[in-house]
Design an enzyme around this catalytic site. Structure first.
Site, PDB file in Angstrom:
ATOM      1  N   HIS A 145       0.880  -1.179   0.000  1.00 18.14           N
ATOM      2  CA  HIS A 145       0.000   0.000   0.000  1.00 18.14           C
ATOM      3  C   HIS A 145       0.914   1.225   0.000  1.00 18.14           C
ATOM      4  O   HIS A 145       1.605   1.469   0.994  1.00 18.14           O
ATOM      5  CB  HIS A 145      -0.872   0.025   1.255  1.00 18.14           C
ATOM      6  N   PHE A 146       0.900   1.998  -1.089  1.00 18.58           N
ATOM      7  CA  PHE A 146       1.805   3.156  -1.171  1.00 18.58           C
ATOM      8  C   PHE A 146       1.073   4.509  -1.055  1.00 18.58           C
ATOM      9  O   PHE A 146       1.682   5.563  -1.172  1.00 18.58           O
ATOM     10  CB  PHE A 146       2.650   3.109  -2.447  1.00 18.58           C
ATOM     11  N   ARG A 147      -0.267   4.485  -0.867  1.00 18.58           N
ATOM     12  CA  ARG A 147      -1.025   5.655  -0.369  1.00 18.58           C
ATOM     13  C   ARG A 147      -1.161   6.840  -1.304  1.00 18.58           C
ATOM     14  O   ARG A 147      -1.720   7.858  -0.883  1.00 18.58           O
ATOM     15  CB  ARG A 147      -0.427   6.159   0.952  1.00 18.58           C
ATOM     16  N   HIS A 150       1.457   3.638   8.283  1.00 10.97           N
ATOM     17  CA  HIS A 150       0.733   4.704   8.984  1.00 10.97           C
ATOM     18  C   HIS A 150       1.785   5.398   9.852  1.00 10.97           C
ATOM     19  O   HIS A 150       2.721   4.749  10.332  1.00 10.97           O
ATOM     20  CB  HIS A 150      -0.349   4.126   9.896  1.00 10.97           C
ATOM     21  N   HIS A 182      -2.600 -12.721   2.539  1.00  9.72           N
ATOM     22  CA  HIS A 182      -2.160 -12.753   3.945  1.00  9.72           C
ATOM     23  C   HIS A 182      -2.906 -13.748   4.843  1.00  9.72           C
ATOM     24  O   HIS A 182      -3.679 -13.359   5.715  1.00  9.72           O
ATOM     25  CB  HIS A 182      -2.185 -11.359   4.572  1.00  9.72           C
ATOM     26  N   ASN A 213      -6.664   0.908  -2.226  1.00  9.64           N
ATOM     27  CA  ASN A 213      -7.365   1.702  -1.202  1.00  9.64           C
ATOM     28  C   ASN A 213      -6.694   3.050  -0.969  1.00  9.64           C
ATOM     29  O   ASN A 213      -6.321   3.405   0.140  1.00  9.64           O
ATOM     30  CB  ASN A 213      -7.511   0.920   0.111  1.00  9.64           C
ATOM     31  N   HIS A 227      -8.973  -9.867   0.207  1.00  8.86           N
ATOM     32  CA  HIS A 227      -8.820  -9.726   1.654  1.00  8.86           C
ATOM     33  C   HIS A 227      -9.989 -10.490   2.246  1.00  8.86           C
ATOM     34  O   HIS A 227     -11.144 -10.089   2.096  1.00  8.86           O
ATOM     35  CB  HIS A 227      -8.873  -8.248   2.058  1.00  8.86           C
ATOM     36  N   ASP A 232       2.472  -6.924   2.412  1.00  6.54           N
ATOM     37  CA  ASP A 232       1.343  -6.124   2.897  1.00  6.54           C
ATOM     38  C   ASP A 232       1.844  -4.837   3.573  1.00  6.54           C
ATOM     39  O   ASP A 232       1.301  -4.413   4.593  1.00  6.54           O
ATOM     40  CB  ASP A 232       0.445  -6.944   3.838  1.00  6.54           C
TER      41      ASP A 232
HETATM   42  O1  DOR Z   1      -3.722  -3.961   8.352  1.00  9.80           O
HETATM   43  C1  DOR Z   1      -4.023  -3.652   7.205  1.00  9.80           C
HETATM   44  N1  DOR Z   1      -3.762  -2.422   6.719  1.00  9.80           N
HETATM   45  N2  DOR Z   1      -4.635  -4.548   6.424  1.00  9.80           N
HETATM   46  C2  DOR Z   1      -5.172  -4.194   5.236  1.00  9.80           C
HETATM   47  O2  DOR Z   1      -5.740  -5.029   4.595  1.00  9.80           O
HETATM   48  C3  DOR Z   1      -5.089  -2.799   4.765  1.00  9.80           C
HETATM   49  C4  DOR Z   1      -3.930  -2.143   5.330  1.00  9.80           C
HETATM   50  C5  DOR Z   1      -3.899  -0.659   5.090  1.00  9.80           C
HETATM   51  O3  DOR Z   1      -4.142  -0.235   3.949  1.00  9.80           O
HETATM   52  O4  DOR Z   1      -3.618   0.092   6.020  1.00  9.80           O
END
Ligand code: DOR
Length: 444
Positions: free
Chosen positions: A64-66, A308, A234, A96, A181, A304
């Protein structure tokens, strides 16, 4: 004498489909053109790999690179910098973001943003929803698309298809392997009162084994009914591993370094830093997931990587977000398991390069062979290093492995013949390009 190769990787030990042994690698135009024993005079540039092992470039198919929308946590440049610092040569990034990657416009925007700005090659998962279910067969074949990803349980962001009918409407249309997921949203909703405010150790009590298993069983049933191929991301329970062993014809699965390395016993030490979806559980699950690796039920590794900031992670549970960094630590953590005898180097290559290439039908990667992209992860199996937060290149500069000594370290990252990382420094310009997939080649 005319030079035959642009670049020669010389003196290393190649770990490949035909075994482990000394091989020089001749590269021209970003591709491998010969394996053998070659003199330094045959090349414009020689990369000395004496004493090092050369692996096919590591492909991390879940990060996830946001970007766009949440760049304070990570962006495509910082995330891919973390990737190459950790020896990863290609990433598949998750949908996402904000806006969500659910259509052609958002996907094309990410590809444009990544092109020659990301340090490694890339593809992007397209989020499957009820709204785009009718269009997934076109979306999954667009340039830069890794395939369709569906959240059956809610996690970070708003992507969610909780019910069988919604999932069936997507799997009725996919042609490629779609990624899931798998946590049962209905059970998650029912069990929310089990979350103990301030106690992240209640996370795996809330999101329990049955939540994961029930969803994976539903998912496999739907996939069979629709004649679809699926990939379960996962895996966090031994029960799912046992179940999936009976369904390898339709379902592949991923395991993560954190589910193989950490356990619920680490909550007192790590607190919300360990909070992840699906959760890290009791050590018995970790052992059963290792069993799944040993038995070949687990197909691939993915990090994964879900960054944050520490400020966000410091929020009071359950307001604290789920996720931890991982793309940079995948190789060292798994090489440490190799050093400790938990898996062979070849199984690691199978799960981190050849495996993702096979499952997702990547064109020209996942194998060190003539004609393939010259993507190489060069490692020192003996080097002992202590992982620290200070080493983490992510915009969320922390790792649950801060302070962990490991044996085995990524020394060099080569993407299509260019040295991108060497000995802990970024040494090349960012030259990332979209990964190509066999099932997405344009038809005439
Ligand atoms: O812990 C998680 N964080 N699981 C996920 O499936 C999404 C991810 C996130 O995008 O922060």
């Amino acid at each position: 004498m005319p030079q035959t190769y642009d670049v020669l990787v010389k003196g290393g030990t190649l770990v490949n489909h035909d075994g482990i042994g000394p091989r020089d690698i001749g590269i021209r135009g970003g591709k491998i053109i010969a394996l053998g024993t070659f003199g330094a005079e045959t090349a414009g540039k020689v990369i000395d790999a004496t004493g090092l092992h050369i692996l096919p470039g590591v492909i991390d198919s879940q990060v996830h690179f946001r970007e766009p929308g949440l760049e304070h946590k990570e962006d495509l440049e910082s995330g891919s910098r973390a990737a190459v610092m950790g020896g990863v040569t290609a990433v598949f990034e998750m949908p996402n973001t904000n806006p969500l990657t659910t259509g052609e416009t958002e996907l094309a925007d990410k590809v444009r943003r990544g092109h020659h700005r990301m340090h490694c090659d890339f593809a992007f998962w397209v989020g499957g929803t009820r709204e785009n279910a009718h269009a997934v067969a076109e979306l999954e074949r667009l340039p830069g698309a890794a395939g369709i990803k569906v959240f059956m349980g809610s996690s970070t962001g708003s992507l969610l298809v909780a019910d069988d009918e919604g999932v069936a409407s997507i799997l009725g249309n996919t042609r490629r392997r779609a990624a899931f997921h798998s946590e049962d949203e209905f059970r998650l909703e029912e069990r929310k009162p089990l979350r103990v405010p301030g106690d992240p150790a209640s996370h795996h009590v809330w999101r329990d084994v049955e939540t994961a298993l029930r969803c994976t069983q539903r998912l496999v049933r739907i996939a069979r009914a629709q004649g679809a191929r699926i990939h379960v991301l996962h895996i966090s329970t031994g029960e799912e591993m046992t179940f999936l062993a009976g369904h390898k014809d339709v379902a592949s699965c991923e395991v993560t370094p954190h589910h193989l390395t950490l356990s619920a016993e680490d909550y007192p030490r790590l607190g919300t830093r360990l909070q992840m979806n699906p959760p890290v559980r009791e050590p018995s699950h970790r052992e059963q997931i290792w069993q799944g690796v040993a038995q070949g039920i687990a197909d691939i590794l993915g990090s994964d990587h879900a960054p944050h900031t520490l400020e966000e992670k410091a929020k009071f549970y359950p307001q604290s977000p789920s996720g931890m960094t991982g793309v940079q630590t995948l190789v060292p953590i798994m090489l440490d398991h190799v050093a400790n005898g938990r898996l062979s180097l070849q199984r690691f290559v199978d799960m981190s390069s050849a495996g993702p290439a096979r499952l997702f039908q990547v064109a020209g990667k996942g194998r060190v062979a003539a004609g393939y992209d010259a993507d190489l992860t060069i490692v020192d199996l003996k080097r002992q290093v202590t992982i620290t937060d200070a080493w983490i290149a992510s915009r969320a500069p922390w790792t649950p492995y801060d302070g962990k000594p490991v044996t085995g370290w990524p020394v060099g990252t080569i993407v299509r013949g260019r040295r991108v990382m060497w000995d802990g420094a970024l040494v090349g310009p960012s030259s990332g390009e979209a990964v190509r997939f066999l099932e997405a080649f344009p038809r005439r």
